[in-house]
Design an enzyme around this catalytic site. Structure first.
Site, PDB file in Angstrom:
ATOM      1  N   LYS A   1     -13.901  56.638 -18.567  1.00 34.19           N
ATOM      2  CA  LYS A   1     -14.205  56.134 -17.226  1.00 34.19           C
ATOM      3  C   LYS A   1     -15.430  56.835 -16.644  1.00 34.19           C
ATOM      4  CE  LYS A   1      -9.352  55.003 -16.600  1.00 34.19           C
ATOM      5  NZ  LYS A   1      -8.039  55.419 -16.063  1.00 34.19           N
TER       6      LYS A   1
ATOM      7  N   GLN B   1      -4.711  59.111 -12.197  1.00 33.90           N
ATOM      8  CA  GLN B   1      -4.488  58.858 -13.617  1.00 33.90           C
ATOM      9  C   GLN B   1      -2.997  58.950 -13.943  1.00 33.90           C
ATOM     10  OE1 GLN B   1      -6.980  57.977 -15.903  1.00 33.90           O
ATOM     11  NE2 GLN B   1      -5.211  57.509 -17.182  1.00 33.90           N
TER      12      GLN B   1
ATOM     13  N   ASP C   1      -7.376  50.795  -8.996  1.00 32.43           N
ATOM     14  CA  ASP C   1      -6.468  50.484 -10.102  1.00 32.43           C
ATOM     15  C   ASP C   1      -5.695  49.192  -9.843  1.00 32.43           C
ATOM     16  OD1 ASP C   1      -6.435  51.877 -12.479  1.00 32.43           O
ATOM     17  OD2 ASP C   1      -5.219  53.524 -11.733  1.00 32.43           O
TER      18      ASP C   1
END
Length: 281
Positions: free
Chosen positions: A53, A97, A120
């Protein structure tokens, strides 16, 4: 028959170039898009995903800051950090995460993220909007978005097709089912309690494997000419493999996504797109 490869690396590079142009346009307006990734602990897989990322952010010009918290972090402390980031106008995207350590209450953490910064797409507000129509998929989960975009690039219409998704997670299976229904597919979602799984997989025009079990989908489970999307990421003898027995299924399918190089890069590219989408919400 040999399946056409659904090349996620190629398509993700095209998406990232598009994001890069949008970042340049924002910077001309003195706006610097910024993503903050929060990692709790030092899970090796999570560290690997974060590196991917960060590299993608660097490619596009998005500022990416990683906040690495100790595994001993409490839910309260993590939520407190998120609340501070929510208020910071220089931060446009927040990503926690997953998976988090077991003692942390993941639903409370996801709920704490401002829906407008939820890149997300896991916040209940953003997931709920998806049920209305595809026009409301403003910040959709990145893996389902990546699957849709990969199919669109190869001009594969899902309208009227029978789609079987093996896996019902909140990250892939459930949101993908909604997004496909929004595009007029007929969707079946299978899971660990499904009886006679092969009856469902063999009917599928499009088969999506998202179960986290290496080489789980065998050629005998796939209809000739089916389109096969492999979301699995598993390590076998130090090598990355998917949920699909790739070599055998590729001889039977019309299109197939590889692992690595399929849905993984698409997921990361869609995350970068989501950072830019936060400016239009």
């Amino acid at each position: 028959m040999t399946a056409t490869l659904l090349d996620g690396r190629l398509v993700s590079d095209l998406l990232l170039k598009g994001v890069s142009h949008k970042v340049s346009a924002l910077k001309k307006k003195k706006i610097a898009p910024k993503l903050v990734i929060i990692l709790v602990g030092d899970n090796p897989a999570s560290l690997s995903y974060i590196r991917q990322k960060s590299r993608a952010a660097e490619k596009t010009g998005i500022i990416c800051e990683v906040k690495n918290l100790p595994a001993s972090t409490t839910t309260k402390n993590l939520v407190g950090l998120i609340e501070k980031l929510n208020k910071d106008k220089k931060i446009h995207g927040i990503l926690v995460q997953l998976p988090l350590p077991s003692k942390i209450e993941t639903p409370l953490v996801i709920r704490a993220i401002d829906p407008k910064k939820d890149v997300d797409g896991f916040n209940a507000y953003n997931l709920g909007k998806m049920f209305l129509s595809k026009e409301f998929e403003k910040l959709a989960p990145c893996t389902p978005s990546g699957i849709i975009k990969l199919l669109e690039h190869y001009k594969i219409s899902v309208a009227g097709k029978n789609v079987t998704i093996v896996g019902r997670s909140n990250i892939v299976g459930k949101p993908l089912a909604v997004m496909l229904i929004n595009r007029d597919a007929t969707v079946t979602v299978c899971h660990s309690k499904t009886r006679n799984l092969t009856d469902y997989t063999k009917r599928a025009d499009i088969l999506v494997a998202a179960v986290g079990r290496p080489n789980f989908i065998k050629a005998a489970m796939v209809k000739t000419g089916a389109i096969v999307i492999d979301v699995g990421v598993n390590k076998v003898d130090g090598k990355l493999v998917g949920d699909v027995d790739f070599k055998a299924v590729a001889k039977k399918a019309s299109f197939i996504s590889p692992v690595p190089g399929g849905i993984g890069p698409m997921t990361v590219a869609c995350l970068m797109e989501n950072v830019i989408k936060t400016f239009n919400i």
